[in-house]
Design a protein around this motif. Structure first.
Motif, short mmCIF file in Angstrom:
data_model
loop_
_atom_site.label_atom_id
_atom_site.label_comp_id
_atom_site.label_asym_id
_atom_site.label_seq_id
_atom_site.Cartn_x
_atom_site.Cartn_y
_atom_site.Cartn_z
N ARG A 1 29.98 42.71 41.83
CA ARG A 1 30.12 41.98 41.08
C ARG A 1 31.32 42.19 39.69
NH1 ARG A 1 25.24 37.68 40.42
NH2 ARG A 1 24.37 37.33 42.44
N LYS B 1 34.78 43.48 41.01
CA LYS B 1 35.30 42.22 40.70
C LYS B 1 36.16 41.49 39.57
CE LYS B 1 35.96 38.27 43.82
NZ LYS B 1 36.05 37.07 42.49
N ASP B 2 35.20 41.01 38.74
CA ASP B 2 35.55 40.32 37.61
C ASP B 2 36.50 41.30 36.81
OD1 ASP B 2 34.58 38.00 35.79
OD2 ASP B 2 34.43 40.03 34.43
N GLU B 3 36.54 42.74 36.32
CA GLU B 3 37.29 43.32 36.21
C GLU B 3 38.98 43.23 37.11
OE1 GLU B 3 34.04 46.65 34.69
OE2 GLU B 3 35.59 47.09 36.17
N ASP B 4 39.09 43.54 37.49
CA ASP B 4 40.19 43.33 38.91
C ASP B 4 40.69 41.71 38.27
OD1 ASP B 4 39.43 45.96 39.91
OD2 ASP B 4 38.40 45.10 41.98
N ASP B 5 40.05 40.50 38.54
CA ASP B 5 40.20 39.23 38.42
C ASP B 5 41.18 38.95 37.30
OD1 ASP B 5 39.18 39.00 41.06
OD2 ASP B 5 38.05 38.17 40.41
N LYS B 6 40.28 39.95 36.38
CA LYS B 6 40.53 39.36 34.53
C LYS B 6 42.34 40.40 34.92
CE LYS B 6 39.72 39.15 30.67
NZ LYS B 6 39.71 37.08 30.17
N GLY C 1 44.56 41.14 37.39
CA GLY C 1 45.10 40.47 37.60
C GLY C 1 45.58 38.81 36.90
N GLU C 2 45.51 38.08 35.98
CA GLU C 2 45.59 37.11 35.62
C GLU C 2 46.27 37.44 34.34
OE1 GLU C 2 41.51 35.61 34.77
OE2 GLU C 2 40.83 34.36 36.63
N GLU C 3 45.63 38.71 33.51
CA GLU C 3 45.55 38.57 32.08
C GLU C 3 46.65 40.56 31.85
OE1 GLU C 3 43.05 38.16 29.29
OE2 GLU C 3 42.44 35.97 30.16
N TYR C 4 47.38 40.92 33.07
CA TYR C 4 48.34 41.14 32.84
C TYR C 4 49.40 41.48 31.44
CZ TYR C 4 51.54 39.76 35.71
OH TYR C 4 52.72 39.24 36.37
N TRP D 1 43.49 50.63 38.91
CA TRP D 1 44.39 50.25 39.66
C TRP D 1 46.36 50.62 39.17
CZ3 TRP D 1 41.72 47.77 34.72
CH2 TRP D 1 40.69 47.13 35.11
#
Length: 392
Positions: free
Chosen positions: A102, A105-110, A112-115, A378
């Protein structure tokens, strides 16, 4: 401090020990000898597998967490504060493997959203990032002081022969004239060091905080010791980032920053190797805090290595600073009870020789690590390339 309603299934504490001591506590001569004999070199990069009893706990959905997985049921009666303390939901029923899944996944999503914030700090925020990179943290000033002392010692040794040869003659010429050294007010220098956040020793406040901790003797296996030592990287990283980005002047957001950058404090997820700990720290530093910059994140890793290199006192001083930040929070103080306090007590319970050997080994490995962007999993180079194209 354990939950009275749901204590751990098994205890890792052998006994309470005397509370009037300071420094090395709870280790008798036999225990110290056994500890030093048991201490060997750690395979820092070999991940540890889940112990059989831990696997059984996972199957029963009775999650354990905190220092050396000693605690469970802590958040059972604190569900209303759970989200204020952790990023992890339902920690008492989430297995260790699922916590990690979890979290990542949270880090990956973050990312993706805020690069875009990462790109901004990488290419357009030199005005703010530059001073952070140049700031000299307290542990760096200690290193400079140590280097000066070492240089002075070498110079003194080289001059000692000549000084000894002429000492008798000088005494007959100058008589009992006081030396320059007697005119130096060393107490004032010590006060200046403490005010500047630089000191080789504990302050009075720190000593009092250590004496208030429960004195415990921990039964920790060789593999568990390795995991605990690796866990220091995770804890010290958040602290070092905050010191560097606030010029050692904590703000109301400092407790949040320290916890957010630590997977231990935000997800109850502990790392199983030095490389894994570094990768986790870098990932979190690039997606959550105010400044998200690769060079800054790597600088903080070197800060962690510097703190560990200075030994047990400096590591404890850092942990006590974290404890002080969390104690001021209306909810995060729980993390002191299940992580920070035990770390402080455990480090004190080690013999001087054992603590020095463990931390020296960890510091040497940290200083050898080559930081590469690929460690984050990443494609940061591609993100930067595309970002530059957009800016053009």
């Amino acid at each position: 401090h354990k939950s009275s309603t749901a204590p751990p299934v098994k205890t890792h504490l052998v006994s309470e020990v005397q509370q009037d001591g300071f420094g090395d506590v709870g280790a008798g001569a036999g225990d110290a000898a056994a500890e030093e004999e048991e201490d060997g070199d750690y395979e820092w990069e070999i991940p540890q597998e889940l112990a059989a009893e831990d696997a059984e706990e996972e199957l029963l959905h009775r999650a354990r967490y905190g220092f050396n997985n000693m605690y469970q049921g802590i958040f059972k009666d604190r569900q209303e504060f759970e989200t204020e303390i952790l990023d992890l939901k339902d920690p008492d029923h989430t297995a260790a493997s699922e916590r990690r899944e979890r979290r990542e996944k949270d880090e990956d999503d973050k990312m993706g959203e805020e690069y875009g914030q990462y790109l901004f700090d990488s290419f357009l925020n030199d005005e703010n990032i530059g001073p952070l990179l140049e700031y000299q943290c307290p542990w760096q000033r200690l290193s400079s002081e140590a280097e000066k002392q070492a240089a002075g010692t070498r110079a003194g040794a080289a001059a000692s022969a000549a000084a000894a040869a002429s000492a008798e003659q000088q005494e007959s010429v100058f008589g009992d004239e006081p030396s320059v050294e007697k005119d130096v007010d060393y107490s004032a220098l010590d006060d200046d060091e403490e005010e500047d956040g630089v000191s080789w020793d504990f302050s009075h406040e720190e000593r009092e905080a250590l004496l208030r901790l429960p004195r415990r003797n921990y039964l920790v296996s060789h593999d568990e010791k390795k995991r605990l030592l690796v866990g220091l990287i995770d804890l010290l990283f958040g602290y070092a980032y905050d010191v560097r980005t606030t010029s050692n002047d904590p703000t109301c957001e400092s407790a949040w920053t320290v916890c957010k950058l630590s997977s231990t404090l935000s997800w109850l997820d502990t790392c199983d190797s030095v490389a894994h700990a570094i990768a986790t720290c870098l990932r979190r530093a690039l997606v959550y805090p105010l400044y998200r910059h690769w060079g800054l994140s790597c600088k903080v890793i070197s800060d962690v290595a510097c703190i560990v290199t200075h030994g047990r006192v400096q590591v404890l001083k850092a942990l006590l600073s974290i404890k002080k930040l969390l104690a001021k929070s209306s909810s995060r103080y729980i993390l002191n009870n299940i992580v920070i306090d035990d770390y402080c007590s455990w480090l004190q319970s080690l013999t001087e020789k054992s603590a020095a050997k463990k931390l020296s080994s960890l510091a040497q490995h940290l200083n050898k690590v080559t930081l590469d962007k690929a460690i984050t999993a990443w494609d940061l180079d591609e993100i930067e390339r595309l970002g530059k194209l957009e800016m053009e």
